[in-house]
Write a protein that holds these residues in place. Structure first.
Motif, PDB file in Angstrom:
ATOM      1  N   GLY A  67       0.831  -1.207   0.000  1.00 53.70           N
ATOM      2  CA  GLY A  67       0.000   0.000   0.000  1.00 53.70           C
ATOM      3  C   GLY A  67       0.859   1.249   0.000  1.00 53.70           C
ATOM      4  O   GLY A  67       0.544   2.253   0.648  1.00 53.70           O
TER       5      GLY A  67
ATOM      6  N   TYR B  70      -5.669   1.806  -7.023  1.00 52.59           N
ATOM      7  CA  TYR B  70      -6.431   2.088  -5.807  1.00 52.59           C
ATOM      8  C   TYR B  70      -7.819   2.616  -6.201  1.00 52.59           C
ATOM      9  O   TYR B  70      -7.963   3.340  -7.186  1.00 52.59           O
TER      10      TYR B  70
ATOM     11  N   SER C  89      -8.611   6.153  -2.026  1.00 50.86           N
ATOM     12  CA  SER C  89      -7.608   7.202  -2.241  1.00 50.86           C
ATOM     13  C   SER C  89      -8.046   8.507  -1.574  1.00 50.86           C
ATOM     14  O   SER C  89      -7.245   9.197  -0.926  1.00 50.86           O
TER      15      SER C  89
ATOM     16  N   ALA D  71      -4.509  -2.817   2.683  1.00 51.44           N
ATOM     17  CA  ALA D  71      -3.738  -3.110   1.470  1.00 51.44           C
ATOM     18  C   ALA D  71      -3.515  -4.607   1.314  1.00 51.44           C
ATOM     19  O   ALA D  71      -3.553  -5.136   0.192  1.00 51.44           O
TER      20      ALA D  71
ATOM     21  N   ARG E  10      -6.802  -6.145   0.057  1.00 51.12           N
ATOM     22  CA  ARG E  10      -7.177  -5.755  -1.306  1.00 51.12           C
ATOM     23  C   ARG E  10      -6.045  -5.947  -2.307  1.00 51.12           C
ATOM     24  O   ARG E  10      -6.186  -5.593  -3.474  1.00 51.12           O
TER      25      ARG E  10
ATOM     26  N   TYR F 124      -3.245  -4.288  -2.558  1.00 46.84           N
ATOM     27  CA  TYR F 124      -2.621  -3.062  -3.040  1.00 46.84           C
ATOM     28  C   TYR F 124      -1.111  -3.221  -2.884  1.00 46.84           C
ATOM     29  O   TYR F 124      -0.608  -3.459  -1.787  1.00 46.84           O
TER      30      TYR F 124
END
Length: 430
Positions: free
Chosen positions: A93, A133, A138, A195, A198, A200
């Protein structure tokens, strides 16, 4: 407290809820009280406003506002973002972590949640979107990380609380430093968890080398020296808070104009104009506050509030928790500046009555009111970010839920452990 004052305050809150500017709502409510209350005169209101603005420490406000505006407009923000990316861009992330670290550094220069949120939403959100993202996430992390700025010096919120409540602004500045790092650490932990869920990724494939970090540090070293100037100046007792504000303004202007060469005559004019507008707003708020402080004194509002709280509990922690709930709820409905105007003197009185340190109370209040800027219907940071990024409010609020929880946990921690706020002021008091 008279029924007339209660009706006057309710009318003021309703005026702000329907969209009337906070300054006009507060001044209008004060004028109505002085016009129609039998024992007062509008001349007393004018006298209170004038007297409140004849204060030497108030000179710190325009100089700190000027320094923050130069930082935001002088190209320094981009250098700091590049530095943050080198430091934490390899973390999971990564860009979201950069947003938090950037807010920690920029907050120590601007002291404004709105300025920090605007920078992140213009510079970092497009980069985060390009790296996969979601728009809501964000926008949410840009807003949540902006909470750090008003807790750090030169926070306008802490200056207002200090001047309105007659609390040392220097002590408040020092008291906000460690809590700001606690907030940053908590947000970084939340980002890492989200993060991972997901997937990220990081913005850098590998950790930057020592050479790259040193190069990034040199690139923005002059900008990073300003927080050190503030802390060392306060610790050594070399400057009063007003003198320190002048030094901060001169330093940021010299760095931006002569070292980074990012501020010319055209930019300087815009900076001066923005500084004047912001300062005028703050000083009008100070004047309005003085008139209401006088009203609260003759109505004995602090005495009634303390008496009511005493009937509930005499435990300082319980009192702080009750105040947290009240301030968070008020922050959802009323502009933070208006709450500060009305509540700062009363809250200082409560702190003294229940043995709560005034610096501890000030940092807690600043954090509470800043969280309120992230909530509808009057959240200025929320609407600033959504207007810049184009994020829908509903999507923003869904993504903000874990960050609301994180900030609430930090608020509880700071309330329960005063040493987090007070250790640095006690240690660094000259």
């Amino acid at each position: 407290m008279s029924n007339f004052l209660i009706l006057d305050l309710v009318g003021m809150v309703l005026a702000m809820v329907i969209g009337l500017n906070v300054v006009f709502a507060v001044l209008g409510a004060a004028l109505i009280y002085f016009l129609f209350h039998a024992d007062t005169s509008p001349l007393v209101m004018m006298q209170q406003i004038q007297t409140s603005l004849r204060s030497f420490p108030l000179l710190a406000i325009p100089f700190f506002v000027f320094a923050g505006t130069v930082m935001a407009r002088g190209g320094i923000a981009e250098r700091i973002i590049s530095f943050a990316q080198v430091m934490v861009g390899h973390w999971r992330g990564g860009l979201a972590q950069v947003a938090v670290l950037n807010s920690l550094i920029m907050g120590s220069m601007s002291g404004s949640a709105v300025a920090d949120a605007a920078i992140d939403s213009r510079v970092l959100v497009p980069q985060m979107r390009a790296n996969g993202y979601s728009l809501g996430f964000s926008s949410a992390i840009s807003a949540a990380s902006a909470v750090i700025a008003p807790v750090l010096p030169p926070s306008t919120s802490l200056i207002l609380f200090g001047l309105l409540g007659q609390v040392s602004v220097a002590q408040l500045f020092l008291g906000g430093v460690v809590p700001a790092f606690v907030i940053a650490l908590a947000l970084m932990t939340a980002v890492a968890i989200i993060a991972r869920r997901r997937n990220y990724g990081s913005v850098l494939l590998q950790r930057s080398s020592r050479f790259e970090r040193l190069a990034a540090l040199r690139h923005c070293a002059w900008a990073l020296l300003m927080p050190i100037l503030l802390i060392v100046g306060l610790r050594a007792g070399v400057f009063t808070i007003t003198e320190l504000s002048v030094m901060a303004a001169l330093y940021t202007l010299a760095v931006s104009a002569f070292i980074y060469r990012s501020v010319g005559w055209k930019e300087l004019w815009l900076i001066l104009k923005e500084t004047a507008e912001t300062t005028a707003t703050v000083l009008i708020i100070m004047g309005a506050s003085a008139s209401f402080s006088y009203i609260f004194a003759i109505e004995q509002v602090p005495v009634h509030v303390v008496s009511a709280l005493t009937r509930i509990s005499d435990n300082p922690l319980v009192i702080l928790l009750l105040l947290n709930v009240a301030l968070l709820m008020l922050g959802m409905l009323v502009e933070g500046a208006a709450i500060m105007i009305l509540a700062a003197p009363v809250l200082v009185g409560i702190a003294r009555a229940f043995g709560i340190d005034e610096v501890h109370m000030g940092v807690i209040v600043a954090l509470n009111l800043t969280i309120g800027t992230l909530t509808p219907p009057v959240g200025i940071v929320l609407f600033t970010i959504c207007s810049i990024t184009g994020c829908r409010v509903g999507e923003f609020l869904r993504e903000m839920l874990p960050f609301y929880f994180t900030l609430a946990c930090v608020l509880l921690l700071l309330s329960a452990v005063p040493a987090i706020v007070l250790t640095l002021p006690h240690w660094m008091t000259p």
